[in-house]
Each structure stands twice: as structure tokens, then as C-alpha cells.
Design an enzyme around this catalytic site. Structure first.
Site, PDB file in Angstrom:
ATOM      1  N   ARG A  53       0.831  -1.228   0.000  1.00 26.34           N
ATOM      2  CA  ARG A  53       0.000   0.000   0.000  1.00 26.34           C
ATOM      3  C   ARG A  53       0.858   1.268   0.000  1.00 26.34           C
ATOM      4  NH1 ARG A  53      -2.582  -3.612  -1.083  1.00 26.34           N
ATOM      5  NH2 ARG A  53      -4.615  -4.256  -0.321  1.00 26.34           N
ATOM      6  N   SER A  79     -11.211  -1.189   2.742  1.00 26.53           N
ATOM      7  CA  SER A  79     -10.469  -1.404   3.999  1.00 26.53           C
ATOM      8  C   SER A  79     -10.085  -0.043   4.574  1.00 26.53           C
ATOM      9  CB  SER A  79      -9.188  -2.178   3.730  1.00 26.53           C
ATOM     10  OG  SER A  79      -9.493  -3.380   3.087  1.00 26.53           O
ATOM     11  N   GLU A 135      -5.626   3.277   5.907  1.00 24.05           N
ATOM     12  CA  GLU A 135      -5.258   3.154   4.495  1.00 24.05           C
ATOM     13  C   GLU A 135      -5.898   4.327   3.730  1.00 24.05           C
ATOM     14  OE1 GLU A 135      -5.780  -0.821   2.793  1.00 24.05           O
ATOM     15  OE2 GLU A 135      -6.534   0.109   0.966  1.00 24.05           O
TER      16      GLU A 135
HETATM   17  C1  LIG Z   1     -15.493  -1.152  -1.783  1.00 18.59           C
HETATM   18  C2  LIG Z   1     -14.013  -0.841  -1.917  1.00 18.59           C
HETATM   19  C3  LIG Z   1     -13.108  -1.880  -2.059  1.00 18.59           C
HETATM   20  C4  LIG Z   1     -11.743  -1.622  -2.190  1.00 18.59           C
HETATM   21  N1  LIG Z   1     -10.883  -2.674  -2.311  1.00 18.59           N
HETATM   22  C5  LIG Z   1      -9.559  -2.458  -2.454  1.00 18.59           C
HETATM   23  C6  LIG Z   1      -8.653  -3.547  -2.604  1.00 18.59           C
HETATM   24  O1  LIG Z   1      -9.042  -4.709  -2.653  1.00 18.59           O
HETATM   25  N2  LIG Z   1      -7.337  -3.270  -2.730  1.00 18.59           N
HETATM   26  C7  LIG Z   1      -6.868  -1.986  -2.718  1.00 18.59           C
HETATM   27  O2  LIG Z   1      -5.649  -1.809  -2.842  1.00 18.59           O
HETATM   28  N3  LIG Z   1      -7.693  -0.938  -2.573  1.00 18.59           N
HETATM   29  C8  LIG Z   1      -9.029  -1.123  -2.439  1.00 18.59           C
HETATM   30  N4  LIG Z   1      -9.879  -0.070  -2.276  1.00 18.59           N
HETATM   31  C9  LIG Z   1      -9.337   1.302  -2.240  1.00 18.59           C
HETATM   32  C10 LIG Z   1      -9.392   2.059  -3.580  1.00 18.59           C
HETATM   33  O3  LIG Z   1     -10.266   1.443  -4.475  1.00 18.59           O
HETATM   34  C11 LIG Z   1      -8.013   2.184  -4.240  1.00 18.59           C
HETATM   35  O4  LIG Z   1      -7.124   2.837  -3.378  1.00 18.59           O
HETATM   36  C12 LIG Z   1      -8.077   2.952  -5.562  1.00 18.59           C
HETATM   37  O5  LIG Z   1      -6.854   2.846  -6.240  1.00 18.59           O
HETATM   38  C13 LIG Z   1      -8.406   4.429  -5.353  1.00 18.59           C
HETATM   39  O6  LIG Z   1      -8.660   4.989  -6.618  1.00 18.59           O
HETATM   40  P1  LIG Z   1      -9.447   6.349  -6.758  1.00 18.59           P
HETATM   41  O7  LIG Z   1      -9.333   6.761  -8.188  1.00 18.59           O
HETATM   42  O8  LIG Z   1     -10.807   6.255  -6.227  1.00 18.59           O
HETATM   43  O9  LIG Z   1      -8.548   7.313  -5.851  1.00 18.59           O
HETATM   44  P2  LIG Z   1      -9.023   8.616  -5.088  1.00 18.59           P
HETATM   45  O10 LIG Z   1      -9.734   8.234  -3.828  1.00 18.59           O
HETATM   46  O11 LIG Z   1      -9.724   9.534  -6.016  1.00 18.59           O
HETATM   47  O12 LIG Z   1      -7.614   9.248  -4.707  1.00 18.59           O
HETATM   48  C14 LIG Z   1      -6.752   8.592  -3.806  1.00 18.59           C
HETATM   49  C15 LIG Z   1      -5.525   9.485  -3.569  1.00 18.59           C
HETATM   50  O13 LIG Z   1      -4.792   9.622  -4.792  1.00 18.59           O
HETATM   51  C16 LIG Z   1      -4.671  10.999  -5.187  1.00 18.59           C
HETATM   52  N5  LIG Z   1      -4.840  11.018  -6.649  1.00 18.59           N
HETATM   53  C17 LIG Z   1      -5.932  10.591  -7.343  1.00 18.59           C
HETATM   54  N6  LIG Z   1      -5.689  10.661  -8.665  1.00 18.59           N
HETATM   55  C18 LIG Z   1      -4.434  11.148  -8.809  1.00 18.59           C
HETATM   56  C19 LIG Z   1      -3.604  11.438  -9.941  1.00 18.59           C
HETATM   57  N7  LIG Z   1      -4.024  11.244 -11.196  1.00 18.59           N
HETATM   58  N8  LIG Z   1      -2.359  11.910  -9.716  1.00 18.59           N
HETATM   59  C20 LIG Z   1      -1.904  12.087  -8.461  1.00 18.59           C
HETATM   60  N9  LIG Z   1      -2.649  11.849  -7.352  1.00 18.59           N
HETATM   61  C21 LIG Z   1      -3.890  11.390  -7.528  1.00 18.59           C
HETATM   62  C22 LIG Z   1      -5.797  11.700  -4.436  1.00 18.59           C
HETATM   63  O14 LIG Z   1      -5.465  13.070  -4.188  1.00 18.59           O
HETATM   64  C23 LIG Z   1      -5.875  10.902  -3.153  1.00 18.59           C
HETATM   65  O15 LIG Z   1      -4.902  11.326  -2.231  1.00 18.59           O
HETATM   66  C24 LIG Z   1     -11.263  -0.280  -2.168  1.00 18.59           C
HETATM   67  C25 LIG Z   1     -12.190   0.764  -2.040  1.00 18.59           C
HETATM   68  C26 LIG Z   1     -13.552   0.494  -1.928  1.00 18.59           C
HETATM   69  C27 LIG Z   1     -14.523   1.638  -1.817  1.00 18.59           C
END
Ligand SMILES: Cc1cc2nc3c(=O)[nH]c(=O)nc-3n(C[C@H](O)[C@H](O)[C@H](O)COP(=O)(O)OP(=O)(O)OC[C@H]3O[C@@H](n4cnc5c(N)ncnc54)[C@H](O)[C@@H]3O)c2cc1C
Length: 346
Positions: free
Chosen positions: A163, A233, A329
Site C-alpha cells: 500500500r 479497507s 489506508e
Molecule cells: C469497496 C471498496 C473496495 C476496495 N478494495 C480495495 C482492494 O481490494 N485493494 C486496494 O488496494 N484498494 C481497495 N480499495 C481502495 C481504492 O479502491 C483504491 O485505493 C483505488 O486505487 C483508489 O482509486 P481512486 O481513483 O478512487 O482514488 P481517489 O480516492 O480519487 O484518490 C486517492 C488518492 O490519490 C490521489 N490522486 C488521485 N488521482 C491522482 C492522480 N491522477 N495523480 C496524483 N494523485 C492522484 C488523491 O489526491 C488521493 O490522495 C477499495 C475501495 C472500496 C470503496
């Protein structure tokens, strides 16, 4: 580039927390990303980049500009042995997997149904069911927003760990991930180490069986954010000294533990929370999920502050019982940008 008419962030975070931003812009290209960035700097606004909003908790209104990364595009090249796929950061991760499946390109099935955008996958090195993003990554392209310079890091330069990556440290503020490069072997190898995947035989399992099983396991265990706000998580699985892990195992033989290195062991955070009898526990509108203790949910119009108070309660209970200090996380976003999640709850 387009401007979002609303300044409400509720639909842009999977926790479904009501919070506002001063301005929300949508970047559909690198040029529009740079323009939005420049405009925000001129307004003296704090800036937050957002993908799918599935790994953030808004603790209060954001007093600045939110830039939604929606840079699209999938380009597939091939060599004799591998597929090389260049993907815009704004593509949806799960939709990419299903799109590649239709082209008979496999290797991402264990990571199916992880919400969020492709560009966010490297940031915390997403992982599930025995695979992490680092195993399929060839490079990450990002922009230094101050200069507009584009930088490419190879997989080895991204400092991927559990992570974690260089994008949470050296290239955190002032940088935007624009695209990622994936490398998927044409000779597909199933990864069958976790959960119901262990029932399959390597010799005859198909990518589709793995994809379907992963989707079923996730849908049965995790609440769907469309129905019940959450960010997956909430805490990382803690990595603890081997002596402490042994002590816990001797008292609780069923404690799930995974080798990390010679000196430390990873313990399932959900199990620790469950041992504190916290499933279903709520503060304000926030609650610990009744089926999966690692997930905090927006049960009933929770505020960001409700979730922080609940996370602090969970943190303290686990610390008291096990002398283990959980680390969120989920990224906490305050009025001017990211704030220290551990400081907020400890
Ligand atoms: C139901 C559920 C299940 C999940 N299961 C998992 C799992 O199994 N494994 C896992 O690893 N994660 C899991 N996650 C967490 C999440 O899906 C991941 O961390 C995912 O990669 C986040 O993507 P996002 O686009 O929504 O990021 P966001 O929430 O939009 O952003 C996350 C962070 O990244 C930054 N950011 C976003 N885009 C950019 C960019 N282009 N450049 C620079 N910084 C940026 C944001 O400022 C923020 O700090 C889960 C989440 C949910 C809701």
C-alpha cells in the site's frame, strides 16, 4: 476541460460524505489539467486531485479547487511474449479489466472490482487476492504541474511496497499521474493462493473462472459503495515485530498472520478489530460494518467527523487490547488538503 456546475463532493467520494469544494474542474487532457492547475494557483487555492474518490475521507469542506482526472485512452501494443498497454489515468480500473478481457488479454482478473481510476492504482500499489499493481506495471507517467514536464518512472523506480509507492512521498504534492503502462504476459499464469481461488487446479482453471470468483467473493464480503458509503479497507494490515506476533498467536491460535520478512509479520487488521467486539459499533452516522470489521461505513448521513471519531475509537480499542497501533489506508482530506490520518485518530 469542463467545469462541474456543482461544488458538492458527495457524488465524487464513495464514502458519500457531504462536503463541498470552492470549485470543481474536470481534466480530460494533460493541457486541461495544467490549465486548471494554473487557474487554481492564480486564485491561491489549495488543490486536490481526485480519481474515483474511493480512497479518501473528507473531514470538512475543502476550501479550494478539486481537479477530477478524466484523461482517457487505452492503447494496446504487443511483442512476442507480452501485451503492453498504455492507459490514461482517468480510465476506470474495473472497466479496463473487462475491456481487456473482451480482447482476450488476461492477468488482471485477481484485481477485478477494485473501485477507482487507473491513475490511482500505482499510488497505494493496489492489491487483492495475491496480486499487487507492481506485478503488472511497466511504467508510470506523471506531470510536474509547476513546469508541465512529463516524467516516466519504470516499475523499479516507483518504490512499490505494501500500500505504498513513491507517489505517497517524493512525488506527492504538485505532481499528477497522467497514464500508466501495463505489461501482461501472453503466457497466462493463474494466481490461486487466496480464498476460494485455492479450490481451482492450475492445469484447467480459466481467467473467466478467476474473474467470476473474485467478483463473487468481493460482492459477498464488501458493502457496495453505491448502496452503503465506504472506502473499502479503512486500515492497513499492521506489520508487527515477530515477537509480538508470536505472543498474540500463543493466546489466539486462530489469529491470521502472514510472513512479511525475517523480523516482522503482517496481521489481519479486520481480525484485530473483530476481537474487540466492534462489528456494528457506531458513532453518529458512521459504523463498523457488521460483516467485515475492516470496513467503516456511512450508515446514516455520517459526517467526516463521525468517521474520524469512530476510527479513533477503533484505533484506541485495538491499541489497548493488542498494543498494536493501526494506520488508516484511507487518505484524510481537510479544508486545505491531505492531513495526517494517524495524528487525527491517535
Ligand atoms: C469497496 C471498496 C473496495 C476496495 N478494495 C480495495 C482492494 O481490494 N485493494 C486496494 O488496494 N484498494 C481497495 N480499495 C481502495 C481504492 O479502491 C483504491 O485505493 C483505488 O486505487 C483508489 O482509486 P481512486 O481513483 O478512487 O482514488 P481517489 O480516492 O480519487 O484518490 C486517492 C488518492 O490519490 C490521489 N490522486 C488521485 N488521482 C491522482 C492522480 N491522477 N495523480 C496524483 N494523485 C492522484 C488523491 O489526491 C488521493 O490522495 C477499495 C475501495 C472500496 C470503496
Amino acid at each position: 476541460m469542463s467545469v462541474c456546475q456543482s461544488t458538492q463532493l458527495k457524488i465524487f467520494n464513495t464514502f458519500g460524505i457531504s462536503a463541498s469544494a470552492d470549485y470543481i474542474g474536470i481534466a480530460t487532457s494533460i493541457e486541461s489539467l495544467l490549465t486548471l492547475w494554473q487557474e487554481a494557483i492564480e486564485k491561491n487555492h489549495p488543490i486536490l486531485l481526485l480519481g474515483g474518490g474511493s480512497n479518501v475521507l473528507f473531514t470538512e469542506n475543502f476550501k479550494g479547487t478539486v481537479i477530477l482526472n478524466r484523461i482517457l485512452g487505452v492503447n494496446i501494443q504487443e511483442s512476442d511474449i507480452a501485451w503492453h498497454i498504455h492507459v490514461g489515468a482517468g480510465e476506470n480500473w474495473h472497466e479496463l479489466i473487462t475491456y481487456l478481457f473482451k480482447q482476450q488479454i488476461y492477468g488482471l482478473e485477481n484485481l477485478a472490482l477494485i473501485p477507482g481510476n487507473v491513475g490511482s492504482a500505482p499510488i497505494q500499489n493496489i492489491g487483492a487476492y495475491g496480486i499487487e499493481f507492481k506485478h503488472v506495471c511497466e511504467y508510470v507517467d506523471f506531470i510536474e504541474l509547476k513546469t508541465g514536464n512529463s516524467i516516466r518512472l519504470t516499475v523499479n523506480e516507483c518504490q512499490f511496497a505494501y500500500r505504498d509507492s513513491i507517489f505517497k512521498h517524493q512525488y506527492k504534492d504538485g505532481y499528477a499521474i497522467a497514464a500508466v503502462g501495463l505489461c501482461l504476459n501472453k503466457r497466462w499464469e493463474p494466481i490461486l493462493t487466496y480464498g476460494a481461488l485455492a479450490q481451482f487446479l492450475r492445469e484447467n482453471v480459466t481467467p473467466k473462472q478467476i474473474f467470476d470468483t473474485v467478483c463473487e467473493m468481493r460482492q459477498s464480503k464488501l458493502p457496495d459503495p453505491a448502496l452503503m458509503g465506504n472506502a473499502g479497507s479503512f486500515f492497513k494490515n499492521p506489520i508487527v515485530p515477530i515477537e509480538l506476533a508470536y505472543k498474540i498467536k500463543s493466546e489466539y491460535p486462530d489469529c491470521p498472520q502472514y510472513p512479511h520478512n525475517e523480523k516482522s509479520v503482517k496481521i489481519a487488521a479486520g481480525w484485530l478489530i473483530d476481537q474487540c467486539q466492534l462489528k456494528g459499533y457506531s458513532i453518529g452516522g458512521a459504523a463498523v460494518h457488521t460483516k467485515q470489521a475492516l470496513v467503516l461505513i456511512n450508515k446514516d448521513n455520517a459526517t467526516g467527523k463521525d468517521v474520524v471519531a469512530l476510527a479513533a475509537y477503533v484505533y484506541n480499542k485495538v491499541a489497548e487490547k493488542f498494543n498494536i497501533f493501526l494506520e488508516p489506508e484511507v487518505r484524510f482530506i481537510g479544508s486545505e488538503g491531505e492531513i495526517d490520518a494517524v495524528e487525527c485518530i491517535s
